[in-house]
Design an enzyme around this catalytic site. Sequence first.
Site, PDB file in Angstrom:
ATOM      1  N   ASN A  77      48.141 -21.361  65.260  1.00 37.36           N
ATOM      2  CA  ASN A  77      48.139 -20.457  66.660  1.00 37.36           C
ATOM      3  C   ASN A  77      47.332 -19.201  66.123  1.00 37.36           C
ATOM      4  OD1 ASN A  77      48.309 -18.405  68.555  1.00 37.36           O
ATOM      5  ND2 ASN A  77      50.513 -19.271  69.045  1.00 37.36           N
TER       6      ASN A  77
ATOM      7  N   HIS B 159      45.700 -22.724  75.224  1.00 41.16           N
ATOM      8  CA  HIS B 159      45.945 -21.846  74.247  1.00 41.16           C
ATOM      9  C   HIS B 159      46.982 -22.487  73.284  1.00 41.16           C
ATOM     10  CE1 HIS B 159      47.478 -19.166  71.252  1.00 41.16           C
ATOM     11  NE2 HIS B 159      48.834 -18.785  71.911  1.00 41.16           N
TER      12      HIS B 159
ATOM     13  N   CYS C 244      47.122 -13.732  73.783  1.00 37.14           N
ATOM     14  CA  CYS C 244      46.449 -15.083  73.547  1.00 37.14           C
ATOM     15  C   CYS C 244      45.836 -15.470  74.698  1.00 37.14           C
ATOM     16  CB  CYS C 244      47.548 -15.997  73.426  1.00 37.14           C
ATOM     17  SG  CYS C 244      48.953 -15.535  71.981  1.00 37.14           S
TER      18      CYS C 244
HETATM   19  O1  UT7 Z   1      51.212 -17.741  71.031  1.00 34.30           O
HETATM   20  C1  UT7 Z   1      51.975 -16.692  71.564  1.00 34.30           C
HETATM   21  C2  UT7 Z   1      53.236 -17.306  72.133  1.00 34.30           C
HETATM   22  N1  UT7 Z   1      54.271 -17.709  71.333  1.00 34.30           N
HETATM   23  C3  UT7 Z   1      54.684 -18.924  71.495  1.00 34.30           C
HETATM   24  O2  UT7 Z   1      54.213 -19.612  72.187  1.00 34.30           O
HETATM   25  C4  UT7 Z   1      55.795 -19.208  70.704  1.00 34.30           C
HETATM   26  C5  UT7 Z   1      56.691 -20.039  71.645  1.00 34.30           C
HETATM   27  N2  UT7 Z   1      57.978 -20.886  70.832  1.00 34.30           N
HETATM   28  C6  UT7 Z   1      57.905 -21.583  69.863  1.00 34.30           C
HETATM   29  O3  UT7 Z   1      57.046 -22.055  69.674  1.00 34.30           O
HETATM   30  C7  UT7 Z   1      59.228 -22.107  69.260  1.00 34.30           C
HETATM   31  O4  UT7 Z   1      60.374 -21.357  69.970  1.00 34.30           O
HETATM   32  C8  UT7 Z   1      59.520 -21.631  67.867  1.00 34.30           C
HETATM   33  C9  UT7 Z   1      58.346 -22.438  67.098  1.00 34.30           C
HETATM   34  C10 UT7 Z   1      59.292 -20.202  67.269  1.00 34.30           C
HETATM   35  C11 UT7 Z   1      60.747 -22.173  67.497  1.00 34.30           C
HETATM   36  O5  UT7 Z   1      61.126 -23.442  67.820  1.00 34.30           O
HETATM   37  P1  UT7 Z   1      62.348 -23.958  68.451  1.00 34.30           P
HETATM   38  O6  UT7 Z   1      62.326 -25.351  68.708  1.00 34.30           O
HETATM   39  O7  UT7 Z   1      62.342 -23.159  69.777  1.00 34.30           O
HETATM   40  O8  UT7 Z   1      63.467 -23.763  67.567  1.00 34.30           O
HETATM   41  P2  UT7 Z   1      64.744 -22.634  67.891  1.00 34.30           P
HETATM   42  O9  UT7 Z   1      64.464 -21.136  67.602  1.00 34.30           O
HETATM   43  O10 UT7 Z   1      65.608 -23.380  68.903  1.00 34.30           O
HETATM   44  O11 UT7 Z   1      65.791 -23.059  66.689  1.00 34.30           O
HETATM   45  C12 UT7 Z   1      66.241 -24.520  66.557  1.00 34.30           C
HETATM   46  C13 UT7 Z   1      66.983 -24.684  65.006  1.00 34.30           C
HETATM   47  C14 UT7 Z   1      68.037 -23.501  64.665  1.00 34.30           C
HETATM   48  O12 UT7 Z   1      68.908 -24.050  64.102  1.00 34.30           O
HETATM   49  P3  UT7 Z   1      70.417 -24.683  64.556  1.00 34.30           P
HETATM   50  O13 UT7 Z   1      70.971 -23.069  64.982  1.00 34.30           O
HETATM   51  O14 UT7 Z   1      69.966 -25.650  65.744  1.00 34.30           O
HETATM   52  O15 UT7 Z   1      71.260 -25.010  63.206  1.00 34.30           O
HETATM   53  C15 UT7 Z   1      67.083 -22.755  63.828  1.00 34.30           C
HETATM   54  O16 UT7 Z   1      67.870 -21.662  63.166  1.00 34.30           O
HETATM   55  O17 UT7 Z   1      65.885 -24.454  64.075  1.00 34.30           O
HETATM   56  C16 UT7 Z   1      66.336 -23.500  63.149  1.00 34.30           C
HETATM   57  N3  UT7 Z   1      64.972 -22.958  62.846  1.00 34.30           N
HETATM   58  C17 UT7 Z   1      64.258 -23.373  61.792  1.00 34.30           C
HETATM   59  N4  UT7 Z   1      64.494 -24.258  60.894  1.00 34.30           N
HETATM   60  C18 UT7 Z   1      63.378 -24.300  59.890  1.00 34.30           C
HETATM   61  C19 UT7 Z   1      64.228 -21.869  63.554  1.00 34.30           C
HETATM   62  N5  UT7 Z   1      63.102 -21.711  62.938  1.00 34.30           N
HETATM   63  C20 UT7 Z   1      63.164 -22.582  61.906  1.00 34.30           C
HETATM   64  C21 UT7 Z   1      62.025 -22.801  60.814  1.00 34.30           C
HETATM   65  N6  UT7 Z   1      62.430 -23.730  59.824  1.00 34.30           N
HETATM   66  N7  UT7 Z   1      60.882 -21.995  60.729  1.00 34.30           N
END
Ligand code: UT7
Length: 325
Positions: free
Chosen positions: A281, A251, A123
């Site tokens: 993205n 980015h 990226c």
């Molecule tokens: O460009 C390349 C570099 N990549 C990035 O920059 C990505 C960086 N990371 C992110 O953008 C975020 O970490 C994600 C979008 C991938 C995930 O978001 P998050 O706010 O970090 O979510 P999380 O993994 O902490 O999950 C929070 C909650 C969990 O549920 P509980 O355990 O709190 O009940 C997950 O199971 O959200 C749940 N969850 C979802 N729910 C609905 C995780 N993904 C999803 C989803 N839809 N897609």
Amino acid sequence: MTLSSTSFPPAAGARILSLGGYQPGNVVTNDDISARVDTSDEWIRSRVGIVSRRFAGPEESVTDMAAVAGGKALAASGLSPGDIDLVIVATCSAEASIPNASAVVAHRLGITAPGAYDLNAACAGFCYALATASDAVRAGTARYVLVIGAEKMTAWVDQTDRNTSIIFADGAGAAIVGPVAEGKPSGIGPVVWGSAGDMAEKITIADRDSFLQQEGQAVFRWATTSMHPVAAQACERAGVAVSDLAAFVPHQANLRIIESIARKLGVPRERLADDIVTAGNTSSASVPLALARMVERGALKPGSLALLLGFGAGMCYAAQVITVP
Ligand code: UT7
């Protein structure tokens, strides 16, 4: 006997002459994604900031998208294909490793026999390519360079994985880089770049048969704690204050990530590029695409300053201040 060290007269500085962007026609909404994975429009909007994104068609390749964006930048520059000495395509999602996308793109655009190479810094790729293009122009290795970031991320993403399928999308952005006129200041500031190979396993595509995997939370933490000092240093090295910036174009990883970086830098929200809302993205395409779209809609005036910041797998990053063409 003395060897000459330059092909062209070295330039005092380099600048971006023109930009071009391309997004595929297929608009994919959060509801479309929710139909196949366990997520929702509300979750994606609030946690990532994406409302819709574009997916390339099955027959549409990285090279196809790169050629369209590159052709637009070339047309907007007023140069002819014969003026371009070097073509660099930043990509981490090319369908083939041979032939390189840059040579094929050059041929399609009628650019005869330029230097041509692909660059993979994920990226951060476009910002790396822009830095190397600027150096080539300043050193007299090339006079005019076509720099492209192009990605078909959807080819490497498991569309049933809710960690990745909600984020990544396809597109391309391009810039023509050339020398500044005699006595004029540089239009591309010094790059601040680096990598964190100790964290490289946080985002991977293990082999040709694997999909992209990422530890989302770890990447999120790294980006929101480590990237604002890189961006601040790019301003310092360019000799500009954050308040001088007309735009911050990072980015487009996740709206919450880039809003956090902007806040820590002291960039007002209205100066932050938020192309992710309708582009998703697009990895190395996201910075030039966001910049091109801001210029196209008149949100950025020619001659104003923009701070670019790429970051992602590797974990590679690069930032520089540029003058808007
Ligand atoms: O460009 C390349 C570099 N990549 C990035 O920059 C990505 C960086 N990371 C992110 O953008 C975020 O970490 C994600 C979008 C991938 C995930 O978001 P998050 O706010 O970090 O979510 P999380 O993994 O902490 O999950 C929070 C909650 C969990 O549920 P509980 O355990 O709190 O009940 C997950 O199971 O959200 C749940 N969850 C979802 N729910 C609905 C995780 N993904 C999803 C989803 N839809 N897609």
